[in-house]
Design a protein around this motif. Structure first.
Motif, PDB file in Angstrom:
ATOM      1  N   GLY A  80     -20.598 -23.390 -20.414  1.00 36.05           N
ATOM      2  CA  GLY A  80     -20.768 -22.017 -20.876  1.00 36.05           C
ATOM      3  C   GLY A  80     -19.571 -21.140 -20.625  1.00 36.05           C
ATOM      4  O   GLY A  80     -19.388 -20.120 -21.296  1.00 36.05           O
ATOM      5  N   HIS A  81     -18.732 -21.526 -19.656  1.00 30.79           N
ATOM      6  CA  HIS A  81     -17.580 -20.701 -19.304  1.00 30.79           C
ATOM      7  C   HIS A  81     -16.277 -21.274 -19.852  1.00 30.79           C
ATOM      8  O   HIS A  81     -15.220 -20.691 -19.680  1.00 30.79           O
ATOM      9  N   ASP A  82     -16.346 -22.462 -20.477  1.00 30.84           N
ATOM     10  CA  ASP A  82     -15.204 -22.961 -21.237  1.00 30.84           C
ATOM     11  C   ASP A  82     -15.739 -23.485 -22.563  1.00 30.84           C
ATOM     12  O   ASP A  82     -16.932 -23.352 -22.868  1.00 30.84           O
ATOM     13  N   THR A  83     -14.885 -24.087 -23.337  1.00 32.60           N
ATOM     14  CA  THR A  83     -15.268 -24.463 -24.700  1.00 32.60           C
ATOM     15  C   THR A  83     -15.652 -25.928 -24.862  1.00 32.60           C
ATOM     16  O   THR A  83     -16.060 -26.337 -25.944  1.00 32.60           O
ATOM     17  N   TYR A  84     -15.530 -26.732 -23.795  1.00 29.78           N
ATOM     18  CA  TYR A  84     -15.617 -28.177 -24.019  1.00 29.78           C
ATOM     19  C   TYR A  84     -16.384 -28.952 -22.950  1.00 29.78           C
ATOM     20  O   TYR A  84     -16.463 -30.177 -23.046  1.00 29.78           O
ATOM     21  N   HIS A  85     -16.951 -28.330 -21.924  1.00 25.56           N
ATOM     22  CA  HIS A  85     -17.784 -29.066 -20.964  1.00 25.56           C
ATOM     23  C   HIS A  85     -19.255 -28.950 -21.346  1.00 25.56           C
ATOM     24  O   HIS A  85     -19.706 -27.893 -21.800  1.00 25.56           O
ATOM     25  N   GLY A 179      -2.329 -26.604 -29.794  1.00 28.29           N
ATOM     26  CA  GLY A 179      -1.464 -25.474 -30.118  1.00 28.29           C
ATOM     27  C   GLY A 179      -1.612 -24.328 -29.135  1.00 28.29           C
ATOM     28  O   GLY A 179      -2.596 -24.232 -28.386  1.00 28.29           O
ATOM     29  N   GLU A 180      -0.635 -23.441 -29.126  1.00 25.96           N
ATOM     30  CA  GLU A 180      -0.592 -22.364 -28.135  1.00 25.96           C
ATOM     31  C   GLU A 180      -1.826 -21.474 -28.168  1.00 25.96           C
ATOM     32  O   GLU A 180      -2.272 -20.961 -27.149  1.00 25.96           O
ATOM     33  N   GLY A 181      -2.362 -21.238 -29.337  1.00 32.36           N
ATOM     34  CA  GLY A 181      -3.500 -20.323 -29.455  1.00 32.36           C
ATOM     35  C   GLY A 181      -4.769 -20.800 -28.777  1.00 32.36           C
ATOM     36  O   GLY A 181      -5.739 -20.043 -28.659  1.00 32.36           O
ATOM     37  N   ARG A 185      -5.898 -20.232 -20.200  1.00 33.52           N
ATOM     38  CA  ARG A 185      -5.467 -19.926 -18.833  1.00 33.52           C
ATOM     39  C   ARG A 185      -4.145 -19.149 -18.813  1.00 33.52           C
ATOM     40  O   ARG A 185      -3.405 -19.170 -17.830  1.00 33.52           O
ATOM     41  N   GLN A 186      -3.880 -18.450 -19.912  1.00 31.17           N
ATOM     42  CA  GLN A 186      -2.634 -17.687 -19.990  1.00 31.17           C
ATOM     43  C   GLN A 186      -2.568 -16.585 -18.947  1.00 31.17           C
ATOM     44  O   GLN A 186      -1.478 -16.169 -18.535  1.00 31.17           O
ATOM     45  N   HIS A 187      -3.751 -16.106 -18.516  1.00 25.48           N
ATOM     46  CA  HIS A 187      -3.802 -15.012 -17.534  1.00 25.48           C
ATOM     47  C   HIS A 187      -3.553 -15.507 -16.113  1.00 25.48           C
ATOM     48  O   HIS A 187      -3.392 -14.694 -15.196  1.00 25.48           O
ATOM     49  N   VAL A 188      -3.552 -16.829 -15.902  1.00 26.91           N
ATOM     50  CA  VAL A 188      -3.376 -17.398 -14.562  1.00 26.91           C
ATOM     51  C   VAL A 188      -1.891 -17.453 -14.230  1.00 26.91           C
ATOM     52  O   VAL A 188      -1.096 -18.074 -14.960  1.00 26.91           O
ATOM     53  N   ARG A 189      -1.526 -16.808 -13.138  1.00 27.91           N
ATOM     54  CA  ARG A 189      -0.115 -16.753 -12.753  1.00 27.91           C
ATOM     55  C   ARG A 189       0.434 -18.168 -12.517  1.00 27.91           C
ATOM     56  O   ARG A 189      -0.165 -18.975 -11.823  1.00 27.91           O
ATOM     57  N   GLY A 190       1.574 -18.438 -13.091  1.00 26.88           N
ATOM     58  CA  GLY A 190       2.239 -19.728 -12.888  1.00 26.88           C
ATOM     59  C   GLY A 190       1.729 -20.851 -13.764  1.00 26.88           C
ATOM     60  O   GLY A 190       2.237 -21.975 -13.689  1.00 26.88           O
ATOM     61  N   GLY A 198      -5.347 -28.481 -17.109  1.00 25.66           N
ATOM     62  CA  GLY A 198      -6.600 -27.770 -16.947  1.00 25.66           C
ATOM     63  C   GLY A 198      -6.864 -26.692 -17.968  1.00 25.66           C
ATOM     64  O   GLY A 198      -7.802 -25.907 -17.800  1.00 25.66           O
ATOM     65  N   CYS A 199      -6.081 -26.609 -19.027  1.00 24.77           N
ATOM     66  CA  CYS A 199      -6.351 -25.585 -20.043  1.00 24.77           C
ATOM     67  C   CYS A 199      -6.875 -26.246 -21.317  1.00 24.77           C
ATOM     68  O   CYS A 199      -6.794 -27.458 -21.498  1.00 24.77           O
TER      69      CYS A 199
END
Length: 876
Positions: A80-85, A179-181, A185-190, A198-199
């Motif tokens: 529910g919190h990601d698109t694929y689990h 693809g980039e879109g 996890r773009q908001h995760v620093r580093g 993990g993305c």
């Protein structure tokens, strides 16, 4: 392509590559006690990898329905919190049992992904185990993948093991760059997008496992004599990629379910705030529908508790969509519409599945809102104190009283930035389970490797023809006087299909073993028992003897079970299906799908029909056929059972015909007599009958005849007058009880002034606490109204024992509500805890219940203390 076409294209591809296509096994494993649910395509081939079983084919492929919600493979929190689990998913796979190996597996995977499915080669990546030079070179030699897209990873990502010991090997995974879109996890620093980062941009599609080692108990790897291939490709992920969707939930596997959720709740699907709730509910209903269809039932233990957790988690997310009434059961229909073409069993059991979920929802809804209210109070108090951890005792109270699984409490806690003290929760849970654990027994040899005694074929079952034979011991392992044996052939029946394992003895040269249990593990029949004479086994032949009397009693009960199943369908309807069974020498237990208690008349009719077929002494025929032939003949195949291509059919004349591997009589007359002892509910939509036959039934009849004679002598009447005499006694008793209660109620009402006169005073406030004799909660409320009126100013607690429970009523007069801020609901809840209960209500009057009647007087004595506590808190 649609999902159904993608699934079929995979199977057709491997069929053309010489693979046998086999059906998915149920998600509820029938022959693997180590698994709560089937969680991988390889589960049905586990015995082949362990070397305890074999198949008539070397290459095989299928699409396996799987559930992963516990243990090592636990995806519940991500759902529910990601698109694929997902909790439920389909795993498409192909296997080689000592046939082809890495070259073919890699070549076929590349061909299917890039040629058949046309995924861009420039976006495909492959990973290999860091030490697997062979696989890396094969990727370069047999595919045209970009060499820079072949990456090495360590054991965590690219080495597969069945367990701490056993078959294992390196694996090679296929990943797709979307693809980039797609990165979430773009908001995760580093964070840097990449394979295994993990993305959601780089998605693992296919895992190719190369089983070439066996890990021994010391941790060392040894090469296997035969090397196997075990692959797994998630259908949901493949469909999302091929349909160019950013989420699995946007594919045709989920959209009909998501749309139905929107229709039922009236909420738009696209809002970010509600999207996780849509996803969780859509995912969870798939898991529930498949698990219940395959025979699992929500309960308080094992896989039943996991199902209950899933359903209650979905119900909790339903609250986010303002759903306070049962609604999850209404989503079974779209699941059937989407999936039944591949899994027709969903449609065959849709009524059963729907009613089980509805019943469970109704049960949970009764306590959900109250539990949430309790949680909110606990959380508010924690936050007010500036703390971040909810005590485990409070989490356990929600679990024990309101049925909140720990992860549901954790979910609500996380929404408030809190966590739960796991250690104290576990301590409370352990305390509750301690007595049950002390009573648990396990008699099998748990340690040690098998010692080989002789070589050759093993575990040939000859028990259909005889109960005694000569045999040779193939393997043995011992622990003190406990022993386990595997023979070349045996008449001992290994526990299966609800029938318990045989008992008896094995006698050899200088030793004798008492066999207490016989179990099946893969194709192996394991005899478990104790050494009663001697101890050293040898290659010399042994005499193997099954307890004939027990075998005959078991056969009576097993054949009677088949007659019972048919009779239940005739009396109750075709919706009746077996949901579990136990066949032992002493009794039979039969669980079946039905949604209300049987009437005495229905029980009598079922018992009558079974015994009529016993009296007719019908022939019982046992024969083998192919699965297809047996089904065409009309044989009943039980849901949840795993059948091979050749099956055993048990046919009782023209009355009953079932697929069954158990031991049976030759004629129904050998049953003697059939007697139902109990009918009860065991879960939502499932009833249970316990019955006896033969000598056990005869013994009960004789005991009941003796009791009837004693009663007849006591009343000094004829047998046909006993019922009339007993009814007269009951009427006389009821009249005496009515008069006594009438006098007690009259006394309770007239004694209100006396009760008030005995009131204690806390800071000048009158406090009354007293037990009363009343028939109902309404009467208790009426007395509460009287007490509020006569007390004028004060707090009162009245209690009454009704049946085996305590009912508590707290009243607070209006002046104390306004001036002292006292609240009846808060106080009665704390008092109820003293008697093992809970409750609440309004400020002027509130009700609570409890189950510990022995502690009622102690609770009433503590009323002044509790009132004083709330008086003090109202001043701060």
């Amino acid at each position: 392509m649609k999902a159904i076409e993608i699934r079929q294209s995979f199977l057709d591809f491997f069929r053309q590559a010489g693979h046998t296509i086999v059906s998915s096994v149920p998600v509820v494993p029938q022959d693997d006690p180590t698994l709560l649910f089937t969680n991988a395509g390889m589960n049905q081939f586990k015995d082949v990898f362990l070397g305890t079983g074999n198949r008539p084919y070397k290459r095989v492929a299928n699409s396996q329905k799987c559930i992963r919600v516990s243990g090592k493979h636990n995806d519940l929190e991500e759902v529910g919190h990601d698109t694929y689990h997902h909790t439920f998913f389909e795993m498409m796979g192909n296997w080689s049992f000592g046939d082809y190996y890495k070259k073919e597996a890699i070549s076929w995977a590349w061909e299917l992904v890039t040629s058949l499915w046309n995924l861009p080669k420039k976006n495909v990546w492959a990973t290999v185990f860091k030490e697997d030079d062979e696989s890396e070179q094969l990727w370069k030699d047999v595919t045209d993948i970009q060499h820079s897209h072949i990456l090495r990873f360590d054991e965590k990502d690219n080495f597969w093991e069945m367990g701490e010991t056993g078959p294992c090997g390196p694996c090679s995974e296929i990943h797709i760059d979307l693809g980039e879109g797609y990165c979430d996890r773009q908001h995760v620093r580093g964070h840097v997008c990449g394979v295994n980062s993990g993305c959601a941009r780089f998605i693992e599609l296919w895992n190719l496992v190369f089983i070439q080692y066996n890990r021994d108990p010391s941790g060392k790897l040894k090469g296997l004599p035969a090397r196997h291939v075990d692959t797994g490709l998630g259908l949901e992920r493949a469909v999302a990629v091929l349909q160019e969707k950013k989420s699995n939930y946007q594919t045709d596997l989920f959209i009909p379910i998501m749309d139905r959720i929107g229709e039922i709740t009236g909420k738009p699907l696209g809002e970010d705030a509600t999207l996780p709730s849509f996803r969780v509910i859509a995912d969870h209903i798939r898991a529930l529908a498949f698990a219940i269809t395959d025979g699992a039932i929500p309960s308080n233990e094992g896989r039943g508790y996991v199902l209950r957790r899933i359903l209650r988690r979905a119900a909790r997310y339903g609250r986010n969509l303002d759903m306070h009434e049962p609604f999850i059961y209404r989503l079974v229909s779209p699941v059937v519409d989407v999936m039944a073409s591949a899994y027709p069993e969903l449609r065959e059991r849709v009524q059963h599945t729907t009613l089980v979920i509805k019943s469970e929802e109704e049960r949970f809804n009764e306590v959900l809102d109250r539990g949430i209210e309790i949680f909110e109070e606990v959380a508010a108090a924690i936050i007010k104190k500036g703390q971040k951890i909810i005590p485990g005792e409070e989490a356990f109270r929600l679990y024990d009283t309101y049925g909140f699984p720990l992860d549901l409490t954790e979910l609500m806690a996380r929404e408030k930035g809190l966590s739960v003290n796991h250690q104290s929760f576990d301590t409370s849970l352990e305390k509750q389970r301690r007595m049950a654990r002390k009573a648990a027994k396990f008699s099998a040899v748990q340690q040690g490797e098998w010692d080989d005694v002789s070589s050759g074929s093993e575990s040939t079952f000859v028990g259909y023809e005889t109960t005694e034979s000569k045999a040779r011991i193939r393997k043995v392992r011992k622990d003190g006087d406990r022993i386990e044996l595997i023979l070349d052939q045996t008449p001992f029946y290994g526990e299966a299909g609800g029938q318990v394992g045989d008992r008896g003895e094995i006698v050899g040269d200088g030793f004798r073993v008492r066999i207490d249990d016989t179990q099946l593990q893969g194709d192996q029949i394991i005899h478990r028992g104790r050494i009663v004479e001697g101890g050293n086994v040898s290659q010399k032949p042994v005499q193997v003897k099954v307890n004939k009397q027990e075998r005959l009693s078991t056969a009576r009960n097993h054949t009677a079970t088949h007659l019972l199943h048919k009779a239940l369908k005739e009396v109750l309807g075709d919706h009746v299906n077996q949901a579990g069974s136990l066949v032992s020498p002493e009794r039979l237990r039969f669980d079946f799908t039905h949604f209300e208690a049987m009437t005495p008349e229905q029980i009598d009719e079922v018992e009558k029909r079974v015994n009529l077929h016993v009296i007719e002494d019908l022939p019982v025929e046992k024969f083998e056929a192919t699965l297809g032939e047996a089904k065409r003949m009309g044989a009943t195949a039980l849901f949840g059972e795993k059948y091979g291509e050749t099956v055993r059919v048990v046919k009782v004349n023209d009355y009953s015909m079932e697929l069954c591997g158990g031991t049976h009589l030759d004629r129904t007359g050998e049953i003697g007599y059939f007697r139902i002892m109990k009918e009860e509910g065991v879960a939502a939509g499932v009833r249970r009958i316990e019955a006896i036959t033969g000598e056990s039934a005869d013994k009960v009849l004789r005991e009941q005849k003796h009791i009837l004679s004693q009663i007849q002598a006591m009343f000094k009447c004829r047998e046909d007058e006993i019922e009339q005499r007993i009814n007269a006694l009951f009427e006389e008793r009821k009249e005496l009880q009515r008069k006594m209660k009438s006098a007690q109620k009259s006394s309770a009402s007239s004694d209100m002034n006396r009760i008030i006169r005995k009131a204690s005073r806390i800071d000048g406030i009158q406090v009354v606490s007293s037990s009363m004799v009343v028939d109902s909660v309404d009467e208790l409320k009426n007395l509460g109204d009287q007490l509020r009126h006569q007390l004028q100013s004060g707090v009162g607690v009245l209690a009454s024992v009704m049946g085996d429970k305590v009912q508590l009523l707290c009243i607070v007069t209006d002046d104390l509500i306004h001036e002292k801020h006292l609240h009846a609901g808060h106080m009665v809840r704390e008092i109820a805890r003293l008697v093992g209960g809970s409750g609440g209500g309004k400020a002027h009057m509130a009700l609570a219940g409890g189950k510990d009647t022995d502690r009622l007087q102690e609770a009433l004595k503590r009323v002044p203390e509790i009132v004083k506590k709330y008086m003090a808190s109202s001043k701060t």
